[in-house]
Design an enzyme around this catalytic site. Structure first.
Site, PDB file in Angstrom:
ATOM      1  N   CYS A 125     -22.276  -8.613   3.143  1.00 17.12           N
ATOM      2  CA  CYS A 125     -22.740  -9.141   4.428  1.00 17.12           C
ATOM      3  C   CYS A 125     -21.597  -9.416   5.388  1.00 17.12           C
ATOM      4  CB  CYS A 125     -23.525 -10.430   4.202  1.00 17.12           C
ATOM      5  SG  CYS A 125     -24.863 -10.292   3.029  1.00 17.12           S
ATOM      6  N   THR A 167       0.837  -1.205   0.000  1.00 14.25           N
ATOM      7  CA  THR A 167       0.000   0.000   0.000  1.00 14.25           C
ATOM      8  C   THR A 167       0.870   1.252   0.000  1.00 14.25           C
ATOM      9  OG1 THR A 167      -1.881  -1.075   1.079  1.00 14.25           O
ATOM     10  CG2 THR A 167      -1.685   1.307   1.343  1.00 14.25           C
ATOM     11  N   HIS A 212       4.084 -10.200   1.148  1.00 15.50           N
ATOM     12  CA  HIS A 212       3.279 -11.220   1.828  1.00 15.50           C
ATOM     13  C   HIS A 212       2.290 -11.896   0.888  1.00 15.50           C
ATOM     14  CE1 HIS A 212       0.406  -7.862   2.170  1.00 15.50           C
ATOM     15  NE2 HIS A 212      -0.519  -8.782   2.359  1.00 15.50           N
TER      16      HIS A 212
END
Length: 463
Positions: free
Chosen positions: A320, A70, A196
């Site tokens: 959900c 990121t 990772h």
């Protein structure tokens, strides 16, 4: 317990563990110092950079290590935009980029810039022509992932890169998901990745910037990593990341072929074993280890919990399972079913027995979840109902309940009749049309709910 969420984070590769332990003893000193320990640390860092650059397909002096994937994306976007600020402040990206790219785009917009999202088809792929049309004279940067993190679809990077080159626009490629399987096609200007994802330790990202690309690092500078990622390098983790990338790449061809067979088995058998399932993503142009499917009438969070209880760790793009109760931006952009979504991403070494065990457990798990939610059987196509229209009040209900209410009600109207579902759940806007496509019914459209309460979604019974 089979772990099937390698797209989120792959288990630490044995080579990474060995390299990490060795580097903890040899690479703890400051690589900028000239004494013995510092020179030893510098040799380890330089060797890791060369290995990573070889895997990426760039020069060692074009690649820096960052604290995460990121961070690499944010640094890449900000640096490229700053380097081309005289051109403009417009960013072009696909609608299915990783959230790190979307957050960068939002930051650009908050400063007065702009961005354009290029739509994707139902497989999750952009077209090079659509990407080219989004480019403007003030476009400073374009961004396109090499392969999607949720559905595995491989993007046409080479074709898009060629069009960006012709327009004089640098292309940033997020290669986090595809880099373990091979180099990204040429033509890109900037590339990012995250260790990772291939079995390296967390906390190591890669940022490659081709020579000749205008780039101005933003934020407080530093002397390390060409000023593009300030701070003391985590040499043991970097060494482990580079060593594991090289090891994974060495076995990529054989492992890719083996895992593709297992994923093809899941793609074929899920649709046969579980009723009302949509397998999403491109069936051919895709990552070898990833498959995503969505199940009608299923609460995604409950489904993941039940699969976990059955011994299988998977993830989901279902609304959900999120606190926002909004569908995955990837599934939404594709226009596919989001409820009951399951992403299976197989790590290196997954066996056929583990996959077969998952396929044996899945039908019972889905059936159990559906039974608890009160799902009615499909309407009889021969007889059908007698009413001309019905209105179903699903206000206050969250996914997948509005679609369950629709499925239960459709048998109460005759062929040609309509069911209108009132819902204030944003997911209904995506899942009700998807339900119609899966069940052969006609989606008429939406309108404001009575009194401004929610939205009225109307479906006409065809079969």
């Amino acid at each position: 317990m089979p772990y099937f969420d390698a797209a989120s984070g792959a288990p630490l590769h044995p080579v990474a563990r060995q390299a990490l332990l060795a580097a903890l003893d040899e690479g703890w000193a400051d690589p900028a110092r000239l004494y013995r320990e510092g020179r030893r640390a510098r040799l380890l860092l330089d060797a890791a950079r060369e290995a990573a650059a070889e895997a990426v397909g760039c020069r060692p002096d074009e690649l820096v290590f960052t604290p995460s994937g990121t961070h690499a994306v944010h640094a890449g976007v900000e640096g490229a935009l700053a380097g081309r600020r005289r051109v403009g402040a417009h960013l072009v990206l696909s609608a299915v980029e990783h959230s790190s790219v979307l957050h960068s785009a939002a930051a650009v917009e908050s400063r007065g810039g702009a961005f354009t999202e290029v739509p994707v088809d139902r497989t999750g792929a952009v077209s090079a022509e659509a990407f080219e049309r989004a480019l403007r004279t003030d476009t400073a940067l374009a961004a396109l992932q090499s392969a999607n993190h949720e559905v595995g679809t491989v993007q046409p990077v080479a074709e898009v890169a060629e069009r960006c080159r012709a327009a004089g626009v640098p292309l940033l490629v997020d290669a986090a998901q595809s880099l373990p399987w091979g180099p990204v096609p040429g033509g890109w200007s900037l590339l990012t990745a995250s260790a990772h994802k291939w079995g390296g330790p967390a906390g190591v990202g890669l940022l490659a910037v081709r020579k000749g690309v205008r780039f101005a690092p933003q934020g407080p500078g530093g002397e390390r990593e060409s000023g593009r990622s300030p701070g003391f390098e985590n040499i043991p983790a970097i060494v482990a990341a580079a060593a594991s990338l090289r090891a994974v790449r060495a076995d990529a061809a054989a492992e890719s072929e083996r895992l593709r067979v297992l994923v093809d088995r899941i793609r074929r058998r899920v649709a046969r074993l579980v009723p009302d399932v949509e397998v999403v993503g491109d069936p051919v142009r895709r990552l070898p280890h990833l498959v995503t499917f969505s199940c009608l009438y299923v609460d995604g969070e409950v489904l993941l919990h039940e699969l976990d209880r059955a011994g299988f760790s998977v993830s989901s793009g279902s609304s959900c399972t999120s606190s926002t109760l909004t569908p995955s931006h990837v599934l939404k952009a594709m226009g596919v079913l989001s409820e009951g979504n399951v992403r299976v991403s197989l790590p290196v070494g997954t066996t056929a027995q583990e996959v077969n065990g998952f396929l044996e457990a899945l039908p019972g798990v889905v059936a159990g979840v559906r039974s608890r939610l009160g799902v009615a059987p499909a309407p009889d196509r021969a007889t059908g109902g007698s009413a001309g229209s019905l209105v179903v009040d699903a206000l206050g209900m969250r996914c997948p309940q509005p679609v369950i209410e629709l499925g239960n009600a459709i048998g109460g109207v005759a062929v040609g009749g309509t069911v209108t579902v009132l819902s204030d759940d944003e997911v209904a806007r995506l899942d009700i049309p998807a339900w119609c496509g899966m069940r052969g019914q006609e989606y008429v459209g939406e309108a404001p709910g009575p009194g401004g309460a929610g939205v009225a979604y109307t479906v006409r019974r065809v079969v």
